[in-house]
Design an enzyme around this catalytic site. Structure first.
Site, mmCIF file in Angstrom:
data_model
loop_
_atom_site.group_PDB
_atom_site.id
_atom_site.type_symbol
_atom_site.label_atom_id
_atom_site.label_comp_id
_atom_site.label_asym_id
_atom_site.label_seq_id
_atom_site.Cartn_x
_atom_site.Cartn_y
_atom_site.Cartn_z
ATOM 1 N N CYS A 244 0.828 -1.198 0.000
ATOM 2 C CA CYS A 244 0.000 0.000 0.000
ATOM 3 C C CYS A 244 0.869 1.257 0.000
ATOM 4 O O CYS A 244 1.749 1.400 0.858
ATOM 5 C CB CYS A 244 -0.917 0.006 1.223
ATOM 6 S SG CYS A 244 -1.919 1.505 1.371
ATOM 7 N N ASN A 253 0.644 -8.654 -1.057
ATOM 8 C CA ASN A 253 -0.483 -9.462 -0.602
ATOM 9 C C ASN A 253 -0.076 -10.913 -0.486
ATOM 10 O O ASN A 253 0.916 -11.356 -1.079
ATOM 11 C CB ASN A 253 -1.637 -9.366 -1.612
ATOM 12 C CG ASN A 253 -2.228 -7.989 -1.678
ATOM 13 O OD1 ASN A 253 -1.705 -7.104 -2.347
ATOM 14 N ND2 ASN A 253 -3.332 -7.783 -0.995
#
Length: 309
Positions: A244, A253
Site C-alpha cells: 500500500c 499481498n
C-alpha cells in the site's frame, strides 16, 4: 454473482490488478493490464479487483481504470470489482457502470487521515451517503483497512473495529464486509478473535471477507485462521504482488497461488487451475518495478507435475 457459501468451496478475489499493480512505479500499459485480467479469469478466478477510482496524482498506476473496465466487459462470467475511497470517487465508478464497488475506509484515525484526509467517523458518514446511491442490483463491499494494525499507531484493538462496525453495518447489512490486514502484522490468534467476535455480533452480515498481506510471512497462516472462523472469501494477488502506498513497510499481498495450493491440498475447491495461475504469477512477478512474494510458484517451477497432484 454472489460469494460462495458452502464449506467445500472458497472464493478467491484476485486483487493483483489493483492492489498488486498500484505501487509499481513504471506505468503498466493498459493492454498489459487487460491481458492479465483475461488470463486470470481464464485460470478460474471469477471476481477480480481490476482497479480503483482514485486520484491519478496520488496513485498514477490506476489512471486508466475506466479503460481497463471497458476492455473486459465482454469477458463472460467476470465480476469486475472496483475500489473507491470516497463518495465522489464512488460516483465516478457508478457512472462508469462498475459491476461491483468496494468502498474502503480505515479503522485507524492516523491511516484514514493519511489516506483520505478524514477521520474514520467522517468516512463513515461519507460511506452512508455513497451506499444510498448504490442500486440494489450492484454488489457492495465495505473494506475496513487497518482492522488489525496501523503503520503509524500500531496494533488496533478488536473493540475499536467492532465500534466502527456498529456504525457501519446497519447502513447496508447485505454488503460484504472485508477486514483487512493492511500492514501484514496480524497474527492468527488476533485474526480468529476479531472475525469470531465480529461474526457473532453481526449475524445479519451474510458475507465476510479477509484481505491479507505477507509482510512477516504469516499471510497464509492468517488465511487459514480466518477460514477456521467461517470466512469463505479471501483476497489474494498473483505473484504476491502488492504494497500500500499509504502504509509504509507493508509488502505484498498473500500470493494467490499459495492460497489456491493450500486450499486445494485441503480438499477445499477454489475453481482455479494452479498451473495456469503459476505461469501468470511468474509473469506478474517479472513486471518492471514489481514487488513480489509467495513460495508456491518457485516450488512448482522445477516440479510442474505436482500441479496435478
Amino acid at each position: 454473482m454472489t460469494p460462495l457459501d458452502r464449506r467445500t468451496e472458497v472464493e478467491i478475489v484476485e486483487v493483483a490488478p489493483r492492489d498488486g499493480f498500484q505501487p509499481i512505479g513504471p506505468f503498466i500499459p493498459t493492454a498489459t493490464k487487460v491481458e492479465f485480467v483475461r488470463r486470470l479469469h481464464a485460470a478460474g478466478l471469477r471476481r477480480i479487483e481490476i482497479g480503483s477510482f482514485v486520484s491519478a496524482s496520488a496513485v498514477s498506476q490506476m489512471a486508466d481504470t475506466p479503460d481497463v473496465l471497458d476492455a473486459v466487459r465482454d469477458v463472460p462470467g467476470l465480476l469486475s470489482q472496483l475500489l473507491v475511497p470516497t463518495e465522489k470517487r464512488g460516483a465516478d465508478a457508478l457512472a462508469a457502470r462498475a459491476p461491483m464497488v468496494a468502498y474502503v475506509l480505515s479503522v485507524s484515525d492516523a491511516h484514514n487521515r493519511n489516506n483520505v484526509r478524514r477521520t474514520p467517523a467522517e468516512s463513515a458518514a461519507d460511506y452512508e451517503r455513497f451506499a444510498a446511491r448504490v442500486p440494489a442490483d450492484i454488489p457492495l463491499r465495505l473494506s475496513l483497512a487497518t482492522s488489525f494494525d496501523c503503520p503509524f499507531s500500531g496494533r488496533v484493538e478488536t473493540a475499536e473495529v467492532l465500534a466502527l462496525l456498529d456504525r457501519l453495518v446497519p447502513i447496508r447489512p447485505e454488503a460484504e464486509i472485508c477486514l483487512c490486514d493492511t500492514t501484514g502484522r496480524a497474527v492468527p490468534d488476533q485474526m480468529r478473535r476479531l472475525f469470531g467476535e465480529a461474526m457473532a455480533r453481526f449475524p445479519e452480515v451474510r458475507h465476510w471477507a479477509m484481505h491479507g498481506h505477507d509482510t512477516y510471512g504469516l499471510g497464509l497462516a492468517n488465511v487459514f485462521a480466518a477460514f477456521e472462523e467461517g470466512v469463505r472469501v479471501f483476497d489474494a494477488a498473483a505473484g504476491g504482488l502488492g504494497g500500500c502506498p499509504f502504509a509504509p513497510g507493508a509488502t505484498g499481498n498473500v500470493a494467490t497461488e499459495d492460497v489456491v495450493w493450500m486450499f486445494e491440498r485441503m480438499g477445499i475447491a477454489t475453481g482455479v487451475d494452479i498451473e495456469a495461475l503459476r505461469r501468470i504469477a511468474e509473469d506478474a512477478a517479472a513486471l518492471p518495478g514489481a514487488q513480489s512474494g509467495g513460495r508456491v510458484r518457485a516450488a512448482l517451477r522445477s516440479r510442474p507435475e505436482l500441479c496435478a497432484a
